[in-house]
Each structure stands twice: as structure tokens, then as C-alpha cells.
Design an enzyme around this catalytic site. Sequence first.
Site, PDB file in Angstrom:
ATOM      1  N   GLU A 217      -4.065  -5.276 -28.096  1.00 15.17           N
ATOM      2  CA  GLU A 217      -3.907  -3.839 -28.369  1.00 15.17           C
ATOM      3  C   GLU A 217      -4.326  -3.642 -29.813  1.00 15.17           C
ATOM      4  O   GLU A 217      -3.656  -4.120 -30.729  1.00 15.17           O
ATOM      5  CB  GLU A 217      -2.443  -3.420 -28.170  1.00 15.17           C
ATOM      6  CG  GLU A 217      -1.970  -3.541 -26.742  1.00 15.17           C
ATOM      7  CD  GLU A 217      -2.668  -2.574 -25.796  1.00 15.17           C
ATOM      8  OE1 GLU A 217      -3.057  -1.482 -26.236  1.00 15.17           O
ATOM      9  OE2 GLU A 217      -2.849  -2.951 -24.618  1.00 15.17           O
TER      10      GLU A 217
ATOM     11  N   GLU B 296     -11.307   3.366 -37.745  1.00 18.76           N
ATOM     12  CA  GLU B 296      -9.920   3.559 -38.156  1.00 18.76           C
ATOM     13  C   GLU B 296      -9.760   3.201 -39.640  1.00 18.76           C
ATOM     14  O   GLU B 296     -10.261   2.176 -40.086  1.00 18.76           O
ATOM     15  CB  GLU B 296      -9.013   2.634 -37.323  1.00 18.76           C
ATOM     16  CG  GLU B 296      -7.534   2.752 -37.693  1.00 18.76           C
ATOM     17  CD  GLU B 296      -6.679   1.647 -37.056  1.00 18.76           C
ATOM     18  OE1 GLU B 296      -7.062   0.461 -37.152  1.00 18.76           O
ATOM     19  OE2 GLU B 296      -5.643   1.980 -36.479  1.00 18.76           O
TER      20      GLU B 296
ATOM     21  N   CYS C 233      -0.969   2.953 -34.787  1.00 21.96           N
ATOM     22  CA  CYS C 233      -2.250   2.835 -34.083  1.00 21.96           C
ATOM     23  C   CYS C 233      -2.617   4.164 -33.438  1.00 21.96           C
ATOM     24  O   CYS C 233      -3.772   4.391 -33.093  1.00 21.96           O
ATOM     25  CB  CYS C 233      -2.164   1.744 -33.031  1.00 21.96           C
ATOM     26  SG  CYS C 233      -0.716   1.928 -31.997  1.00 21.96           S
TER      27      CYS C 233
ATOM     28  N   LYS D 193       4.568 -15.449 -31.893  1.00 21.53           N
ATOM     29  CA  LYS D 193       4.001 -15.709 -33.226  1.00 21.53           C
ATOM     30  C   LYS D 193       4.460 -14.554 -34.123  1.00 21.53           C
ATOM     31  O   LYS D 193       4.036 -13.403 -33.955  1.00 21.53           O
ATOM     32  CB  LYS D 193       2.469 -15.778 -33.123  1.00 21.53           C
ATOM     33  CG  LYS D 193       1.674 -15.388 -34.356  1.00 21.53           C
ATOM     34  CD  LYS D 193       1.815 -16.340 -35.509  1.00 21.53           C
ATOM     35  CE  LYS D 193       0.931 -15.948 -36.677  1.00 21.53           C
ATOM     36  NZ  LYS D 193       1.332 -14.733 -37.407  1.00 21.53           N
ATOM     37  N   ALA D 194       5.354 -14.883 -35.070  1.00 20.04           N
ATOM     38  CA  ALA D 194       5.931 -13.837 -35.922  1.00 20.04           C
ATOM     39  C   ALA D 194       4.890 -13.299 -36.893  1.00 20.04           C
ATOM     40  O   ALA D 194       3.979 -14.017 -37.304  1.00 20.04           O
ATOM     41  CB  ALA D 194       7.107 -14.404 -36.697  1.00 20.04           C
TER      42      ALA D 194
HETATM   43  P1  NAP Z   1      -3.174  -7.932 -38.030  1.00 19.22           P
HETATM   44  O1  NAP Z   1      -3.340  -8.149 -39.478  1.00 19.22           O
HETATM   45  O2  NAP Z   1      -4.371  -8.021 -37.180  1.00 19.22           O
HETATM   46  O3  NAP Z   1      -2.049  -8.993 -37.552  1.00 19.22           O
HETATM   47  C1  NAP Z   1      -1.528  -9.105 -36.235  1.00 19.22           C
HETATM   48  C2  NAP Z   1      -1.182 -10.554 -35.924  1.00 19.22           C
HETATM   49  O4  NAP Z   1      -2.357 -11.316 -35.642  1.00 19.22           O
HETATM   50  C3  NAP Z   1      -0.497 -11.312 -37.025  1.00 19.22           C
HETATM   51  O5  NAP Z   1       0.456 -12.181 -36.442  1.00 19.22           O
HETATM   52  C4  NAP Z   1      -1.628 -12.094 -37.681  1.00 19.22           C
HETATM   53  O6  NAP Z   1      -1.208 -13.276 -38.276  1.00 19.22           O
HETATM   54  C5  NAP Z   1      -2.485 -12.435 -36.493  1.00 19.22           C
HETATM   55  N1  NAP Z   1      -3.887 -12.584 -36.854  1.00 19.22           N
HETATM   56  C6  NAP Z   1      -4.719 -11.595 -37.303  1.00 19.22           C
HETATM   57  N2  NAP Z   1      -5.967 -12.068 -37.473  1.00 19.22           N
HETATM   58  C7  NAP Z   1      -5.933 -13.377 -37.135  1.00 19.22           C
HETATM   59  C8  NAP Z   1      -6.922 -14.391 -37.092  1.00 19.22           C
HETATM   60  N3  NAP Z   1      -8.210 -14.160 -37.414  1.00 19.22           N
HETATM   61  N4  NAP Z   1      -6.547 -15.624 -36.704  1.00 19.22           N
HETATM   62  C9  NAP Z   1      -5.254 -15.872 -36.379  1.00 19.22           C
HETATM   63  N5  NAP Z   1      -4.279 -14.955 -36.388  1.00 19.22           N
HETATM   64  C10 NAP Z   1      -4.610 -13.714 -36.760  1.00 19.22           C
HETATM   65  O7  NAP Z   1      -2.575  -6.477 -37.772  1.00 19.22           O
HETATM   66  P2  NAP Z   1      -1.285  -5.760 -38.439  1.00 19.22           P
HETATM   67  O8  NAP Z   1      -1.434  -5.713 -39.896  1.00 19.22           O
HETATM   68  O9  NAP Z   1      -0.079  -6.359 -37.920  1.00 19.22           O
HETATM   69  O10 NAP Z   1      -1.352  -4.260 -37.833  1.00 19.22           O
HETATM   70  C11 NAP Z   1      -2.244  -3.255 -38.241  1.00 19.22           C
HETATM   71  C12 NAP Z   1      -3.249  -2.932 -37.126  1.00 19.22           C
HETATM   72  O11 NAP Z   1      -2.616  -2.980 -35.853  1.00 19.22           O
HETATM   73  C13 NAP Z   1      -3.857  -1.541 -37.191  1.00 19.22           C
HETATM   74  O12 NAP Z   1      -5.240  -1.639 -36.999  1.00 19.22           O
HETATM   75  C14 NAP Z   1      -3.207  -0.787 -36.034  1.00 19.22           C
HETATM   76  O13 NAP Z   1      -3.974   0.248 -35.518  1.00 19.22           O
HETATM   77  C15 NAP Z   1      -3.015  -1.890 -35.050  1.00 19.22           C
HETATM   78  N6  NAP Z   1      -1.940  -1.585 -34.098  1.00 19.22           N
HETATM   79  C16 NAP Z   1      -2.246  -1.403 -32.790  1.00 19.22           C
HETATM   80  C17 NAP Z   1      -1.254  -1.056 -31.889  1.00 19.22           C
HETATM   81  C18 NAP Z   1      -1.574  -0.834 -30.447  1.00 19.22           C
HETATM   82  O14 NAP Z   1      -0.658  -0.750 -29.654  1.00 19.22           O
HETATM   83  N7  NAP Z   1      -2.821  -0.737 -30.066  1.00 19.22           N
HETATM   84  C19 NAP Z   1       0.075  -0.930 -32.317  1.00 19.22           C
HETATM   85  C20 NAP Z   1       0.357  -1.152 -33.661  1.00 19.22           C
HETATM   86  C21 NAP Z   1      -0.668  -1.495 -34.544  1.00 19.22           C
HETATM   87  P3  NAP Z   1      -1.187 -13.461 -39.899  1.00 19.22           P
HETATM   88  O15 NAP Z   1      -0.728 -12.199 -40.489  1.00 19.22           O
HETATM   89  O16 NAP Z   1      -0.302 -14.649 -40.072  1.00 19.22           O
HETATM   90  O17 NAP Z   1      -2.589 -13.630 -40.296  1.00 19.22           O
END
Ligand code: NAP
Length: 479
Positions: free
Chosen positions: A228, A348, A265, A149-150
Site C-alpha cells: 500500500e 505525492e 496517504c 517488521k517494526a
Molecule cells: P517507508 O519509508 O517506505 O517505510 C515503510 C517500511 O518499509 C519501513 O519499515 C522501512 O524500513 C521499510 N523499507 C522502506 N524502504 C525499504 C527498502 N528499500 N528496503 C527495506 N526496507 C525498506 O514509508 P513511511 O515513512 O513509513 O511512510 C510514508 C509513506 O507511506 C507515504 O508515501 C505515504 O503515502 C505512505 N502510506 C501509504 C498508506 C496506504 O495505505 N497506502 C498508508 C500510510 C502511508 P526502514 O525505515 O527500517 O528503512
Amino acid sequence: MDTETTELDRILAAAAKAAPALAETTPGQRAGWLVAAADALDDAADELITLAAEETHLPAAPRLKGELLRTTFQLRLFAGVLDDGDFLRATVDHADPDWPMGPRPDVRRALVPIGPVLVFAASNFPFAFSVAGGDTASALAAGCPVVLKAHPGHPRLSARTSEILRAALLSAGAPEGIFDVIYGIEPGVTALKDPRISAASFTGSVPGGRALFDIAVSRPTPIPFYGELGSVNPVVVTPGAVRARGEQVAKGYVGSFTLGAGQFCTKPGLLFLPEGHGLDATLTEAARAVGPQAMLNERIADGFQAGVARLREQPAVTVLASGDPFTPTLLSVRAADFLKADEVLRAECFGPASIVVTYGSHAELLEVLGELEPGLTATVHGEDAEADDVRKLLPALTRLAGRLLWNDWPTGVTVSWAQQHGGPYPATTAPTTTSVGTAAIERFLRPVAWQGFPDALLPPALRESNPWELPRRVNGTRL
Ligand code: NAP
């Protein structure tokens, strides 16, 4: 544009069809595919880095160049894991009539691929936690088809990387259906609920990961969901480290929490300094010197601004540095006030913001650490002569994180055999695993024991002749 229903169904059907064929392949075959994929991505480096820079605002060099290097290194490292063979945990117990608890049948155990894996890509690592990133590499290495899922933050890069990855895998001999990409929130959720998906992984925010985890475990057939998520990554500085090299630690801290505009993160979000540390001016100057930073996308920029506004509103907080929307923000609060303050101070704030917490005593430091939510990392800056004091902190820090650092910074996660990138919830939804390093493959394997089978019907990993020359444990002894 979102993946249409009929196309999504075609992709899921192809992944389901590829799964048994993939499970029959040898580790050596899959190692060849991973190396071919790494070579193809390296060949396209200039084009991919240009696309990534346009879509993410991250600098081409050294950041994106380094991230692509890490990504192709990671694919090759998993090829090495496959060549090594230990990942299968092949274990043979021959029949033993004298087994102390009663006669033992012939039992042999090894790991098998779990089936099609749905991977949700992150925004902040357009290569290393995206299309051809660690989750994809480890799932393919395990022998699982991947539906990716991109992330909408870099759609053109995702499409092009997928095209290159798919073509490289297929021309190296992998079966059709081994890898495909989907777009859009709804198609992502539909795929997660689909019975043809056997496991899912996710890198992103806590709310997003939690919502998807709840879906994965509420299906009629629940599946493992490896989320993660975010983390505050506390850094503790001892009195001895302040005396010996306080300025250097303060500047290093600012460098770490502003790296990549704080969009990691592993960004350190809390700096614990002893009261009277005398480093406010150094911290302020270093933070101001960084200047305005470009955020990945508008959604993250808006989230950061709202987060900083909430932090600044907290009554006990002093602002050390803050200015234009995207210049680094550094706040300070006493530990006693931190303990009484709103939870917002412990959460965070994704972006270049961080909080200094001053502690009055070792006991107070331990009390605050005991109140923190678990995360990915916990760091200590100390002196060797303080080992007795630091040792007393270690149980609290071990409770808090999956990776502990000594006199280093948590940003920057090497990919290696010993790496652990994970931690108790809310750092991840699966604290027994890692998403970085060779052990990440274990998420996509499932143990099976074969009892009493004739040699010809056993998988090669467990045959008497050990045709793949795997390291094995036979009758309890490592061979
Ligand atoms: P994100 O907004 O949560 O998005 C990640 C993915 O999940 C996207 O493909 C998004 O799709 C999907 N998604 C999110 N909420 C969803 C929902 N309710 N229903 C369906 N799909 C959903 O995160 P991000 O902006 O990419 O990254 C920022 C966060 O990632 C920070 O909090 C950072 O700390 C964390 N992070 C963690 C790690 C680790 O290894 N632990 C590494 C890097 C980043 P859509 O955008 O299409 O909604």
C-alpha cells in the site's frame, strides 16, 4: 537495534511451526484471540498513547486516542468477520451425472490460510498501520502467523505493543509463534527472502514498496506482496459547487490537506478548480492560519522540504502560501501548464503541501485527469443539478482510484464491510485487494478445491452437516 540473525531464524522457525496448528483452529477460536488482543490494548491505552506521542510528535488527543480506538475496533470487527463465516467462501457442488458439459464429480471449494505473513509497518499510523494494525489483524483472522517488521520511527511503542499483543494472544490460547516482531532494514529483507514466509504486506513509500515488491517476486518461490503505497488523491470541484459553497469547499480542502501535517496517504494533493474561481484569497488565508506543523521524524521532514523546494522551482507555478519550513504550502498552476510541466507536479509530496490546478473547460479537465497516475482516492465536490456533467467524469475517476468520494474529504478512512483502500499501481502493488475493511482478510487466504473426498476427510467448512453453520453456495444456490 537490528534483530540478530539467530533471533530472526528462531522467529521465522516458530512462525513456520505455528502455521499448521493455526490452520487447524476454528474461526471462533481466532475470534476469541482477536477480542482478547483488543481488550489488552485498550487496557494499556494510556501507556501506549503516551509512548506514541513521545515518538511521533502526533497529538495524544484526538489523533492518537482515535487511532488506537480504530485499531482495537478493527480487531473486534475481524472477530465479527470470523463469526460470520462468509470469508471462507465455502462452496459445494455435489456430484451430478446430468451436468450439461458431462458428468460432474463432487467438488468443494474453500479458502485456507496462506501461511506465515511478513508485515512491514508504516511510520505515519503508529497504531492502525503498525504492530497491531489492519495487516496484522487481517492476517491473524485468516489464520496466519505474523512476523512484524517494526518501523524505526516508533521503536519503543512497537516493542511495547508487540509485548502486549503477544501476551494477549498466547494467554487466550493461541500457539507459540503466532506473532513476533523484528527490527532493521536488513533483517526485514532477509525475512522477505526466507522460504518460510508465504506472503508480505507493506504500508509506506512508493520507492520502498517497489524495492520490496521486486524482491518478493524475484525469489526462487515468488510470493504475493501487498504494497500500500503513496497517492496524490485529486479533488475536482465543479463550477456549481464553487458558486454554491466555494468558501466552504476551499476551507474544507485546506483542513484536509493539512490534517496530521499532511502525513496521510489519503492527503488530497491536487485541487481542480474552474478558472475564475475567485477562491485564492480564502485558500491562502486558510493555509496561513494553520501555522507551523510538527513532522513525524527527521527523514520525513527532510523529504518534505526537498519536495516543496522542487515544486516551487517549477516555472509555471504561483505560490499561494508557503513560509517557514513546516507551514502549509499551497501552489497554483493552470491546467495547460500542468500538462506540460515536470512530473514532479503529479507526484505525492508527503506533508502539508498541495497544488491548485485551474481548468478552462470540462474537456480540459478530462484531459488532465486522463494524464494522472492512479491513486487511492478521487473526490468530486459538485451539485446534484450537475449530475450529467459529473457522470461524464466518472469513468476517468474510476480508472484513477479505489475509492471515489462525493462532497466529502479523502482523509479519514472508515473501517467497515464495504471499505476499499487500494487502487491501481502506484497506489498499490495489488489493485485487486484492499488493506482496510473486512475484505482485507482475502489477501491472506488461498483457495483449495477438494474433489471426491469422503465427508470425514473434508475440512469442517465443507462437510455435509455444515458444523460451523457457514453461509455456503450449494449446487449454485446461496444457502
Ligand atoms: P517507508 O519509508 O517506505 O517505510 C515503510 C517500511 O518499509 C519501513 O519499515 C522501512 O524500513 C521499510 N523499507 C522502506 N524502504 C525499504 C527498502 N528499500 N528496503 C527495506 N526496507 C525498506 O514509508 P513511511 O515513512 O513509513 O511512510 C510514508 C509513506 O507511506 C507515504 O508515501 C505515504 O503515502 C505512505 N502510506 C501509504 C498508506 C496506504 O495505505 N497506502 C498508508 C500510510 C502511508 P526502514 O525505515 O527500517 O528503512
